[in-house]
Write an enzyme that holds these catalytic residues in place. Structure first.
Site, PDB file in Angstrom:
ATOM      1  N   GLU A   8       0.817  -1.205   0.000  1.00 36.16           N
ATOM      2  CA  GLU A   8       0.000   0.000   0.000  1.00 36.16           C
ATOM      3  C   GLU A   8       0.862   1.271   0.000  1.00 36.16           C
ATOM      4  O   GLU A   8       1.768   1.425   0.829  1.00 36.16           O
ATOM      5  CB  GLU A   8      -0.931  -0.027   1.211  1.00 36.16           C
ATOM      6  N   THR A  43      -5.784   1.508  -5.528  1.00 37.80           N
ATOM      7  CA  THR A  43      -5.408   0.114  -5.255  1.00 37.80           C
ATOM      8  C   THR A  43      -6.039  -0.831  -6.279  1.00 37.80           C
ATOM      9  O   THR A  43      -5.390  -1.748  -6.786  1.00 37.80           O
ATOM     10  CB  THR A  43      -5.899  -0.325  -3.860  1.00 37.80           C
ATOM     11  N   HIS A  90      -1.591   3.298   4.738  1.00 39.89           N
ATOM     12  CA  HIS A  90      -2.605   3.998   3.954  1.00 39.89           C
ATOM     13  C   HIS A  90      -2.836   5.363   4.580  1.00 39.89           C
ATOM     14  O   HIS A  90      -2.793   5.495   5.801  1.00 39.89           O
ATOM     15  CB  HIS A  90      -3.908   3.182   3.964  1.00 39.89           C
ATOM     16  N   ASP A 120       1.600   0.051  -4.813  1.00 44.29           N
ATOM     17  CA  ASP A 120       0.395   0.126  -5.656  1.00 44.29           C
ATOM     18  C   ASP A 120       0.209   1.485  -6.321  1.00 44.29           C
ATOM     19  O   ASP A 120      -0.226   1.570  -7.468  1.00 44.29           O
ATOM     20  CB  ASP A 120      -0.869  -0.319  -4.896  1.00 44.29           C
ATOM     21  N   HIS A 121       0.547   2.558  -5.604  1.00 48.20           N
ATOM     22  CA  HIS A 121       0.376   3.917  -6.153  1.00 48.20           C
ATOM     23  C   HIS A 121       1.049   4.886  -5.211  1.00 48.20           C
ATOM     24  O   HIS A 121       1.562   4.464  -4.170  1.00 48.20           O
ATOM     25  CB  HIS A 121      -1.107   4.277  -6.311  1.00 48.20           C
TER      26      HIS A 121
HETATM   27  C1  GP9 Z   1      -8.968  -0.749   0.582  1.00 43.05           C
HETATM   28  C2  GP9 Z   1      -7.564  -0.530   0.238  1.00 43.05           C
HETATM   29  C3  GP9 Z   1      -7.273   0.922  -0.021  1.00 43.05           C
HETATM   30  O1  GP9 Z   1      -9.388  -2.062   0.620  1.00 43.05           O
HETATM   31  O2  GP9 Z   1      -7.178  -1.378  -0.752  1.00 43.05           O
HETATM   32  O3  GP9 Z   1      -7.599   1.380  -1.262  1.00 43.05           O
HETATM   33  P1  GP9 Z   1      -7.025   2.775  -1.822  1.00 43.05           P
HETATM   34  O4  GP9 Z   1      -7.704   3.876  -1.073  1.00 43.05           O
HETATM   35  O5  GP9 Z   1      -5.551   2.775  -1.573  1.00 43.05           O
HETATM   36  O6  GP9 Z   1      -7.343   2.758  -3.263  1.00 43.05           O
HETATM   37 MN    MN Z   2      -3.850   1.631  -2.166  1.00 44.91          MN
END
Ligand code: GP9
Ligand code: MN
Length: 631
Positions: free
Chosen positions: A254, A298, A413, A472-473
């Site tokens: 994340e 994500t 996150h 992921d980003h």
């Molecule tokens: C939620 C998690 C976060 O299940 O994968 O998503 P994001 O806000 O990073 O797109």
């Molecule tokens: Mn994410």
């Protein structure tokens, strides 16, 4: 004596209040919303109101009392049925209804036998507002009956309804920024805009995509297919099938960006474990790798990995096109004897994962219900990464092998909060609390990954697996540029810097391989599918994919971002400007021109495939186009 007369619009008011109160009670008694503060409770309370004002308000257009009442009664019945159906559905699936679900009859297979258990006599209470309205109509007879509503009154009424709607949306936006554009958890939507508005929104999203789908036909695929075939990168014979038969563990980290790797923060190393992997003899480390996600964040990263196609420029493809035909990496691995799953301790409906995973042919989703989550082991968005990995490793011992499992972490996150005992390094000291805390949560995630590797070893799952990890980003958006400039010791963050900051680390760790090295090729998440499948000896030459194997000698140094920016080995294109990759100087646009065109082309092809659901016209076994959709 003049007898008391009820005001003209009593029935309308009774209806609005009755359904409103009923809905508010149903929210609290029949669904389990996770409410974090008083504001969220308030939003939940007011959110049915705007829709009820509109729906019942339409009665004001009728000329007679009778017609008006009829409209009100029918509306109350329809709304009760909608709410009640959601309650029944929620009892079984713990989720809210979305249109495609109604057409996916397989969902109801299990439901059939249990309907009787789900419904009971007390459920008539869900229709209580209908009874209240009927009683009001019957026993409050002293009303003027024949009048038509003045235009001005109507106008004022609908202005008021709109005002309530905007108040609701405004409050939701402060609680959940970009709710409608990107945050697509059905629970969050219902919690914020209310169940009735949610259904309208859902109908809008679904009908838009089905209209595009209906108009599409297989011929649109010819051009895309030609392009994909012409741009294929030849496989690297030495790498193809080199790790055939191993389990595949993909860890989506994340919000992890490359800038924190091999870097310190006020003297503290931020990612000691990941740094040690970079030079590990068993790790291929890609230091010129980028995320390509859009608003789907994500879920876009997941989509890129599984399909080697881009997410959409608006919304999240997981939400808007969950029912499409795909040819995912999970599907391919499944066909090659793998047990496939995703592990992520969040509601299954977040990002509409439960629906989309069905189309991706993911065999199993270990969602929050597969984990032991409590106050003590949670922080921020939920289960902390360390216990999450620990429990995941335990679950993995039960999986049939070979398996492919994709693990999605959560602690790192936004807003990057941690319990005191989990803070291994201090905060940074810039004007951005977000960036200050980010280093701490990244440090925590690094520790979690390290412990996970140990669990894998203990459980005998390490040696026979290949572990792929990538960010992921971005975690730090451009809103924090000032603080970022301070940390990176730069005057300012230019569009050139911002583009390069989209780099995320990619590790392909193959225990015992001894073949590790640092690879400088420019690539992105779209390349993961062919790269991984080829290492496992699975051919992708007939697949409709836009990425290329990172180990191929023909892999081009070119990565396209979802918003049209791109990076090559020579150029960075951002803010409609062409920069020299090495120096950051602005250069003549001519250098970038051929890439600009190709970036637009590839993004356009990807959108075309998704919007038209074109893969239903494609037979990936033979590479042939099918004129009639078979799927
Ligand atoms: C939620 C998690 C976060 O299940 O994968 O998503 P994001 O806000 O990073 O797109
Ligand atoms: Mn994410």
């Amino acid at each position: 004596m003049k007898s008391w007369k009820w005001p003209k619009h009593t029935i309308l008011i009774v209806a609005i209040i009755a359904t409103w109160i009923k809905t508010a009670i149903v929210y609290r008694t029949s669904f389990e919303f996770d409410l974090e503060n008083g504001m969220q409770e308030f939003i939940l309370f007011i959110n049915p109101l705007s829709f009820l004002l509109f729906a019942y308000g339409i009665s004001l257009f009728f000329k007679t009392e009778k017609a008006r009442n009829r409209w009100i009664v029918i509306t109350s019945m329809v709304l009760s049925i909608v709410l009640y159906t959601n309650v029944a559905f929620y009892r079984f699936f713990n989720d809210f209804i979305t249109l495609p679900v109604l057409f996916q009859t397989s969902n109801f297979g299990e439901l059939g036998t249990s309907v009787a258990e789900i419904l009971n006599f007390k459920d008539l209470l869900y229709f209580i507002d209908v009874f209240v309205i009927l009683l009001a109509i019957k026993y409050l007879p002293k009303m003027e009956t024949l009048y038509s509503v003045r235009k001005e009154v109507r106008r004022a009424y609908f202005v008021l309804s709109l005002a309530v709607l905007f108040l609701n949306l405004g409050l939701s936006e402060t609680e959940r920024p970009q709710l409608l554009t990107r945050s697509f958890d059905r629970e969050l939507l219902v919690k914020n805009i209310g169940t009735y508005n949610y259904h309208l929104y859902d109908i809008y999203i679904q009908s838009k995509s089905s209209a595009q789908r209906a108009l599409a036909d297989g011929s649109e695929l010819v051009e895309v297919n030609n392009y994909v075939q012409a741009n294929q990168a030849a496989i690297n014979e030495d790498m193809f099938g080199k790790y055939q038969g191993r389990n595949l563990i993909v860890i989506q980290l994340e919000s992890l960006q490359s800038f924190v790797l091999q870097n310190d923060m006020n003297g503290y190393e931020v990612t000691p474990f990941l740094n040690s992997l970079i030079h590990d003899k068993d790790t291929y480390y890609f230091n010129n790798f980028y995320h390509q996600t859009g608003l789907g964040k994500t879920s876009d990263a997941e989509f890129l990995l599984e399909n080697s196609l881009f997410g959409l420029d608006r919304g999240a493809v997981f939400f808007t096109h969950s029912g499409n035909t795909f040819n995912s990496m999970a599907e391919k691995l499944g066909k090659n004897g793998y047990f496939t799953s995703v592990m992520h301790a969040n509601n299954k409906s977040f990002w509409n994962r439960d629906m989309t995973y069905q189309s991706l042919k993911m065999q199993k989703f270990y969602d929050i219900d597969s984990y032991d989550v409590n106050e003590d082991n949670s922080v921020n968005w939920g289960l902390k990464d360390i216990p999450f990995f620990e429990q995941s490793a335990e679950i993995m011992t039960e999986m049939p092998q070979p398996f492919y499992t994709r693990i999605i972490t959560l602690t790192n996150h936004f807003p990057f909060t941690l319990d005191e005992e989990d803070k291994m390094i201090p905060e940074y000291n810039s004007n951005s609390g977000t960036l200050n805390r980010y280093f701490q949560t990244v440090r925590y995630m690094d520790e979690a990954v390290k412990l996970f590797f140990e669990h894998l070893k203990e459980k005998g799952l390490y040696e026979n697996s290949i572990i792929v990890m990538y960010g992921d980003h971005y975690g730090i958006s451009e809103n924090h540029n000032k603080a970022m400039a301070m940390y990176l010791e730069k005057e300012e963050i230019t569009p050139y810097d911002s583009a390069l900051l989209q780099s995320v680390p990619l590790f392909i760790h193959v225990p015992g391989s001894g073949d590790g090295r640092i690879i400088e090729k420019v690539g992105g998440q779209i390349d993961l599918r062919p790269t991984i499948l080829h290492l496992l000896g699975i051919d992708t030459s007939n697949d409709m994919q836009l990425g290329a194997d990172l180990f191929s000698d023909e892999h081009e140094d070119f990565v396209i971002f979802r918003d049209g920016r791109f990076v090559t080995d020579q150029y960075v294109f951002a803010d409609q400007t062409c920069f020299d990759r090495a120096t950051g100087e602005k250069v003549d646009i001519q250098g970038c021109a051929p890439y600009i065109e190709r970036a637009q082309k590839e993004l356009g092809y990807s959108d075309k495939i998704i919007n038209g659901d074109l893969l239903r016209f494609y037979d990936e076994e033979t590479g042939n186009l099918i004129s009639e959709a078979v799927k």
